[in-house]
Design a protein around this motif. Structure first.
Motif, short mmCIF file in Angstrom:
data_model
loop_
_atom_site.label_atom_id
_atom_site.label_comp_id
_atom_site.label_asym_id
_atom_site.label_seq_id
_atom_site.Cartn_x
_atom_site.Cartn_y
_atom_site.Cartn_z
N GLY A 21 -3.62 5.86 -4.05
CA GLY A 21 -2.97 6.96 -3.37
C GLY A 21 -1.72 7.46 -4.09
O GLY A 21 -1.27 6.91 -5.10
N HIS A 22 -1.12 8.52 -3.56
CA HIS A 22 0.06 9.11 -4.19
C HIS A 22 1.25 8.15 -4.12
O HIS A 22 2.10 8.13 -5.03
CB HIS A 22 0.41 10.44 -3.52
N ARG A 23 1.33 7.32 -3.05
CA ARG A 23 2.41 6.35 -2.98
C ARG A 23 2.31 5.34 -4.10
O ARG A 23 3.32 4.94 -4.70
CB ARG A 23 2.39 5.65 -1.63
N ALA A 24 1.08 4.90 -4.39
CA ALA A 24 0.89 3.93 -5.48
C ALA A 24 1.31 4.54 -6.81
O ALA A 24 1.97 3.89 -7.62
CB ALA A 24 -0.57 3.49 -5.53
N ARG A 25 0.95 5.79 -7.05
CA ARG A 25 1.34 6.44 -8.32
C ARG A 25 2.86 6.52 -8.43
O ARG A 25 3.43 6.33 -9.51
CB ARG A 25 0.72 7.82 -8.41
N HIS A 26 3.51 6.79 -7.31
CA HIS A 26 4.97 6.87 -7.32
C HIS A 26 5.59 5.51 -7.63
O HIS A 26 6.53 5.41 -8.44
CB HIS A 26 5.46 7.39 -5.96
N LEU A 27 5.07 4.46 -7.01
CA LEU A 27 5.59 3.12 -7.27
C LEU A 27 5.36 2.72 -8.72
O LEU A 27 6.22 2.08 -9.35
CB LEU A 27 4.94 2.11 -6.33
#
Length: 626
Positions: A21-27
């Motif tokens: 997800g986009h949260r994983a990419r941000h992390l």
């Protein structure tokens, strides 16, 4: 069967891959520059301090604790990403967010934290101050049941005084040496005028940048080989804790010294409430286990595709051409997929339980709980979640260790990550509640309950290729093990035995029953996901292969209980060979479904030219330093 020309690229509903997800990419963007810390930190820097630095970077992008710790999807993403990127950071996140800040969140309401507690919580949320959880005492086995650290209420000053009675009651956790501010949630027996009111949590400052707090002693670093973090022993000698640092929830001490609590139950209930913070840990450990197991299995499969073998049988062929390698690594992938299903179930269970807790008309979530537990407090806090945690950690430890072994020396190199995953999952055999003790309590509880629903004879008759075959088989195994244990207990009770004399000869059957019960929960998760898929779906085939490999692992109990005849058990070997042969051509499809994004955990192990990829990661080049 021919491979689909358009393989699916997402997991089926309701599974969600927290790594995509986009949260994983941000992390990943936040953590990638420091994703793999050196095995030996430079200049004598503490590994805990390095992890603290990465924790501070995370804190810049994570929501406030009261929001984060009630958001299952956020916690699943945080758990999966940190476990895959850096197992030491994952353990730091567990201590800091789930256990330390989780204890604060469990006992306070948003916007109602003030005074010195508010300052400390702000420092923890910003990552300036690192949080840990101090519950284990080194002197006794299963110390959670008999904590000896005390917090005596000083009525005159309105404070609590922490004391460690002797060396055996010293607390053990991943506490770094002073140099970074640290606070701990300390589990201690609350004493008021000489009366013990059970184990309660207290938020205690351990040290700042220069020195330990008054009344606090932190030992030198103790290394844990399985996981590169420094641990330490912590003792208290008159450490004073302000009243607002008592995380007692609804409990209060009146002017006359009486303890008032809106949640009755006495000291036993107080312990369970204090350790209830572990529920979110148990709900998200399966997510971390699934992510590391899938990453390890996929890396090992890719490496085996490209790694040539020079056996005289077939010089120069890829290692994956050998059936032993296929069986081991496709079996690891099948178990990793099963863990992915278990992770979904654990998180869904936690969400339902949280909804019940916040719905005052629904009552307490009693279905997930047990009234008491003989061996540990974990099953009494939440039997189902603790069982899923134990099952996930055991499975992932087995998968990652097998993947490490199947990659030869490459599997043991830190840069290839697999050994780190194996160490992390090995540590969770005891961290967060000892798995064997959890299985003992679960088995004891199952022996006293009604059998599960009758099995589906049609599914069992259809054989191991049916997606529900393993569920029905392990359900029948659980029923027969439970009946056998009940008969043995009844016979011992008729002979007048009780307590340890009654249970001691039966502890291994009790543990086995608890583990089989957890395996049934996992099989239900897999069946619910895989059964609706079409017969040619690669995940349905992978689920069937998982069932066969689990049945082979438990061939002894399945035969001596009569669930499978010797001939049926022997036929599983041929079934496994056939299922493996049908899966191998679908490996590209399975990779698209189950592999983590390449940017999340790039390692030399997965590269087509392993030697070049490994060389490119080194500081030393041919002829000298780079």
């Amino acid at each position: 069967m021919p491979t689909s020309t358009h393989p699916p690229t997402t997991l089926p509903e309701p599974l969600v891959d927290p790594l995509r997800g986009h949260r994983a990419r941000h992390l990943v963007d936040v953590l990638r520059p420091t994703a793999v810390p050196p095995h030996t930190p430079p200049d004598g820097t503490s590994r805990n301090h390095l992890a603290h630095g990465r924790l501070a970077r995370l804190a810049e992008v994570l929501p406030p604790a009261h929001h984060l710790l009630h958001d299952g999807e956020w916690m699943a993403t945080l758990s999966a990403c940190t476990a895959v990127l850096d197992p030491t950071l994952y353990m730091t996140v567990v201590n800091h967010y789930v256990l330390c800040l989780g204890s604060v969140v469990a006992s306070t309401e948003p916007g109602q934290v003030g005074g010195g507690l508010a300052e400390t919580v702000t420092a923890l949320e910003s990552g300036h101050r690192k949080g840990v959880f101090l519950v284990t005492e080194i002197g006794d086995a299963n110390s959670h049941q008999a904590i000896r650290t005390t917090a005596e209420f000083d009525r005159r000053h309105g404070e609590f005084v922490l004391r460690t009675p002797d060396a055996g009651a010293a607390k053990l956790s991943s506490v770094g040496v002073p140099g970074r501010p640290q606070s701990a949630v300390v589990c201690a027996r609350l004493m008021v005028d000489g009366t013990c009111h059970g184990v309660h949590p207290f938020l205690v400052d351990l040290c700042d940048e220069r020195r330990t707090a008054p009344g606090v002693t932190v030992s030198g670093a103790l290394e844990l080989d399985a996981l590169p973090l420094e641990y330490a022993l912590v003792r208290f000698d008159g450490a004073r804790v302000p009243a607002d640092r008592w995380l007692g929830g609804t409990a209060r001490i009146d002017a006359d010294g009486a303890l008032r609590d809106q949640e009755p139950g006495g000291p036993e209930a107080a312990l369970h409430r204090t350790l209830g913070v572990g529920r979110l840990l148990w709900a998200t450990v399966p997510t971390a286990a699934a992510a590391t197991a899938r990453t390890a299995a996929m890396a090992a499969l890719r490496h085996s595709r490209h790694r040539r073998s020079h056996s005289r049988l077939a010089p120069g062929v890829p290692v994956l051409d050998y059936s032993t390698q296929q069986r081991a690594l496709l079996g690891a992938l099948a178990e990793a997929f099963a863990l992915t299903c278990v992770a979904h179930t654990a998180l869904a269970d936690w969400k339902r339980s949280e909804d019940l807790r916040t719905d005052t008309t629904a009552g307490a979530p009693g279905a997930a709980r047990a009234a008491a537990a003989a061996f540990t407090p974990w099953a009494a806090v939440d039997r189902r979640l603790s069982a899923l945690k134990a099952l996930a950690a055991e499975s992932a430890a087995r998968v990652t260790a097998e993947c490490r072994r199947r990659c030869g020396v490459a599997g043991y190199l830190g840069v290839n990550r697999v050994s780190g995953y194996a160490g992390l999952m090995e540590s969770f055999r005891t961290a967060g509640g000892d798995n064997r003790l959890i299985f003992l309590d679960v088995g004891q509880a199952v022996a006293g309950e009604a059998d599960p629903a009758p099995t589906d004879d049609d599914a069992r008759a259809a054989g191991p290729d049916h997606p529900a075959w393993w569920l029905e088989t392990v359900t029948e195994l659980e029923r027969r093990l439970a009946n056998g244990l009940r008969a043995a207990l009844d016979a011992s009770r008729r002979d007048g035995r009780g307590g340890l004399e009654l249970w001691n000869p039966l502890l291994e059957p009790v543990r086995r029953l608890g583990e089989v019960h957890a395996l049934r929960l996992a099989a239900r998760s897999v069946t619910d996901i895989a059964a609706p898929a079409g017969e040619e779906d690669p995940l349905r085939r992978l689920a069937a292969f998982h069932g066969t490999t689990q049945a082979l692992r438990l061939a002894g109990p399945l035969q001596w209980t009569g669930v499978l005849s010797p001939a049926e058990a022997a036929s599983l070997e041929t079934t496994a060979v056939d299922q493996c042969a049908r899966l191998l051509p679908r490996l590209d499809e399975l990779t698209a479904l189950l592999a983590p994004p390449d940017e999340l955990a790039p390692t030399p192990l997965a590269a087509q030219d392993y030697a070049t990829a490994l060389r490119d990661t080194l500081d030393r080049r041919d002829g000298g330093h780079s």
